[in-house]
Write a protein that holds these residues in place. Structure first.
Motif, mmCIF file in Angstrom:
data_model
loop_
_atom_site.group_PDB
_atom_site.id
_atom_site.type_symbol
_atom_site.label_atom_id
_atom_site.label_comp_id
_atom_site.label_asym_id
_atom_site.label_seq_id
_atom_site.Cartn_x
_atom_site.Cartn_y
_atom_site.Cartn_z
ATOM 1 N N UNK A 1 -0.923 6.309 -1.038
ATOM 2 C CA UNK A 1 -1.291 7.688 -1.351
ATOM 3 C C UNK A 1 -0.504 8.660 -0.481
ATOM 4 N N UNK A 2 -0.341 8.297 0.799
ATOM 5 C CA UNK A 2 0.399 9.168 1.720
ATOM 6 C C UNK A 2 1.864 9.273 1.300
ATOM 7 N N UNK A 3 2.461 8.161 0.870
ATOM 8 C CA UNK A 3 3.849 8.210 0.399
ATOM 9 C C UNK A 3 3.973 9.081 -0.837
ATOM 10 N N UNK A 4 2.988 9.016 -1.716
ATOM 11 C CA UNK A 4 2.995 9.843 -2.922
ATOM 12 C C UNK A 4 2.926 11.316 -2.538
ATOM 13 N N UNK A 5 2.058 11.647 -1.585
ATOM 14 C CA UNK A 5 1.934 13.043 -1.142
ATOM 15 C C UNK A 5 3.233 13.538 -0.515
ATOM 16 N N UNK A 6 3.868 12.707 0.314
ATOM 17 C CA UNK A 6 5.130 13.096 0.938
ATOM 18 C C UNK A 6 6.212 13.329 -0.101
ATOM 19 N N UNK A 7 6.287 12.450 -1.073
ATOM 20 C CA UNK A 7 7.297 12.584 -2.128
ATOM 21 C C UNK A 7 7.049 13.858 -2.944
ATOM 22 N N UNK A 8 5.790 14.160 -3.193
ATOM 23 C CA UNK A 8 5.439 15.363 -3.942
ATOM 24 C C UNK A 8 5.879 16.607 -3.172
ATOM 25 N N UNK A 9 5.651 16.617 -1.855
ATOM 26 C CA UNK A 9 6.070 17.749 -1.031
ATOM 27 C C UNK A 9 7.586 17.909 -1.056
ATOM 28 N N UNK A 10 8.316 16.779 -0.995
ATOM 29 C CA UNK A 10 9.770 16.831 -1.049
ATOM 30 C C UNK A 10 10.243 17.423 -2.372
ATOM 31 N N UNK A 11 9.630 17.007 -3.461
ATOM 32 C CA UNK A 11 10.027 17.527 -4.770
ATOM 33 C C UNK A 11 9.739 19.022 -4.881
#
Length: 54
Positions: free
Chosen positions: A37-47
């Motif tokens: 979930x944390x990786x998904x959140x980080x990727x979303x912030x990057x996008x």
């Protein structure tokens, strides 16, 4: 419509509704690890940052 047509129609509707209910129930029992979930959140912030630059 003949009786056999109604039977097929009701059967098809029943299969669709049943599969949707099964899908809903299986989605609730699917657990995602907190790490993922944390990786998904980080990727979303990057996008979102990349979109703001454009």
């Amino acid at each position: 419509m003949p009786t056999i047509g109604w039977i097929f129609l009701l059967g098809a509707i029943g299969m669709v509704v049943g599969s949707l209910l099964l899908l809903r129930d299986s989605a609730k029992s699917m657990h995602i690890p907190e790490e993922k979930k944390e990786r998904i959140r980080q990727r979303q912030k990057e996008l979102e940052r990349e979109e703001e630059k454009d």
